[in-house]
Design a protein around this motif. Structure first.
Motif, PDB file in Angstrom:
ATOM      1  N   ILE A 296       7.958   7.736   2.149  1.00 32.29           N
ATOM      2  CA  ILE A 296       6.633   7.181   2.461  1.00 32.29           C
ATOM      3  C   ILE A 296       6.737   6.298   3.706  1.00 32.29           C
ATOM      4  O   ILE A 296       7.586   5.413   3.780  1.00 32.29           O
TER       5      ILE A 296
ATOM      6  N   GLU B  83       0.207   5.853  -7.305  1.00 37.03           N
ATOM      7  CA  GLU B  83      -1.024   6.572  -7.641  1.00 37.03           C
ATOM      8  C   GLU B  83      -0.785   8.072  -7.748  1.00 37.03           C
ATOM      9  O   GLU B  83      -1.432   8.773  -8.534  1.00 37.03           O
TER      10      GLU B  83
ATOM     11  N   HIS C 246       0.765   3.929  -2.932  1.00 38.75           N
ATOM     12  CA  HIS C 246       0.511   5.339  -2.628  1.00 38.75           C
ATOM     13  C   HIS C 246       1.413   6.217  -3.499  1.00 38.75           C
ATOM     14  O   HIS C 246       0.952   7.199  -4.099  1.00 38.75           O
TER      15      HIS C 246
ATOM     16  N   VAL D 145       0.829  -1.200   0.000  1.00 42.31           N
ATOM     17  CA  VAL D 145       0.000   0.000   0.000  1.00 42.31           C
ATOM     18  C   VAL D 145       0.868   1.256   0.000  1.00 42.31           C
ATOM     19  O   VAL D 145       0.549   2.259  -0.651  1.00 42.31           O
TER      20      VAL D 145
ATOM     21  N   LEU E 264      -0.252   7.093   5.370  1.00 45.72           N
ATOM     22  CA  LEU E 264      -1.301   6.294   4.757  1.00 45.72           C
ATOM     23  C   LEU E 264      -2.626   6.377   5.489  1.00 45.72           C
ATOM     24  O   LEU E 264      -3.634   5.895   5.001  1.00 45.72           O
TER      25      LEU E 264
END
Length: 353
Positions: free
Chosen positions: A345, A278, A275, A271, A350
């Motif tokens: 990140i 995207e 992230h 994820v 998130l």
């Protein structure tokens, strides 16, 4: 210092309830209670195996320790207390039901050196608790946690995502309630359909639909991310793998996998990478290098089980040239280098509360 747990199983002994999911013999591998001498023998046997310096705790598992009479609780605790006073072990912990906690019970546990109590909460939705035949309510949980905390003991909570009548909204409400309770730690055990249980009958009748492995992993990741924001440690996700649970005749359905915890952590890393994709790749084919810097301890989680994260990332985002570098400074963080720009990140990015 590494921890070492000496497990003592008290399978369903003393519990007057029969939850729809419960078959303690299959989970613990036992169907008879233990006595004081056997507890002492178990402790001595494990102590004899330890060759390194460890933080050692005796743990009474089975989920209903304080459903026993005070006298039997005391009898079983004595050998552990003797070992604690002799400084052979460093702590005593146990798991029990929320409706089997009173001031008197906790005071007695403290006299025998118990420092940690885990409660099988499973859900904080009364509809789910009733459908699962838990025999206690949400208010019992809040009362039990209050007593344990007021006594100065560590309090852990166990959750079972995927119980009958639970949906995403119910799970979110349970998670919000757990945050209010502020336990010292959490264990997440997604619901499994175990043979010879009422839940197995419901599953065969079609009145209960078990979680898929994918959904179970998603639930586990959601809960871990959320609790991490509130600094509530999740110390385990998924049941400990055993030869018994590995049998298809025992686990009939549900998100069981020997590497379930690793799969949850790997999904969180996927994820994190998604992230980035995207926001930056925008689903366009990319032939430029994508360099993923990460801590060496996170390598398997970044790659995913059987390299699943890398395969899925490449196919989903048309990423042709991915390079992994184990030079990250922080655990649970990736730095993606792409077209001379560095994207940092981590888990906190998130989840927004």
């Amino acid at each position: 210092m590494k921890h070492f747990i000496i497990p003592v199983f008290i399978p369903h002994f003393g519990c007057i309830h029969s939850c729809v999911f419960c078959n303690q013999q299959k989970i613990t591998g036992r169907n008879t209670p233990v006595n004081s001498q056997e507890v002492a023998d178990i402790i001595d046997e494990h102590l004899g195996r330890i060759t390194e310096k460890r933080h050692i705790e005796v743990a009474f598992y089975g989920g209903s320790f304080t459903a026993l009479t005070i006298e039997i609780q005391s009898e079983l605790l004595k050998p552990a207390y003797i070992a604690l006073k002799a400084k052979k072990i460093h702590g005593i912990r146990l798991s029990t039901r929320p409706d089997c906690i009173t001031n008197e019970i906790v005071q007695n546990l403290m006299q025998y050196g118990v420092s940690t109590i885990e409660l099988g909460v499973q859900s904080l939705d009364n509809k789910v608790l009733e459908a699962s035949a838990r025999g206690h309510s949400c208010s019992d949980v809040f009362e039990a946690v209050t007593i344990i905390k007021n006594m100065g003991l560590f309090c852990g909570l166990q959750l079972m995502p995927g119980l009958p009548q639970e949906d995403w909204k119910s799970l979110i409400r349970t998670a919000q309630g757990i945050i209010k309770l502020a336990p010292d730690f959490i264990r997440i055990y997604p619901t499994l359909v175990i043979a010879h249980t009422r839940l197995a009958d419901m599953y065969h009748e079609g009145s209960y639909k078990a979680l898929s492995l994918t959904t179970g992993i998603t639930y586990g990741a959601f809960l871990k991310l959320l609790f991490d924001q509130y600094k509530i440690p999740v110390i385990r996700t998924g049941l400990q793998a055993t030869e018994e649970l590995d049998k298809s005749s025992v686990v009939l359905a549900g998100p069981y996998h020997p590497a379930f915890g690793e799969m949850v952590d790997s999904y969180i890393f996927y994820v994190m990478l998604a992230h980035f994709a995207e926001l930056v790749l925008l689903l366009k084919e990319s032939t430029d290098e994508i360099i993923i810097h990460h801590h060496p301890r996170d390598t398997s989680k970044v790659r995913g089980v059987s390299n699943s994260n890398m395969k899925k990332f490449k196919s989903t985002y048309n990423a042709k040239n991915i390079i992994l570098k184990q030079d990250g400074l922080h655990i649970n963080e990736v730095i993606v280098e792409y077209q001379d720009i560095y994207y940092v990140i981590n888990k906190k990015m998130l989840f927004y509360i």
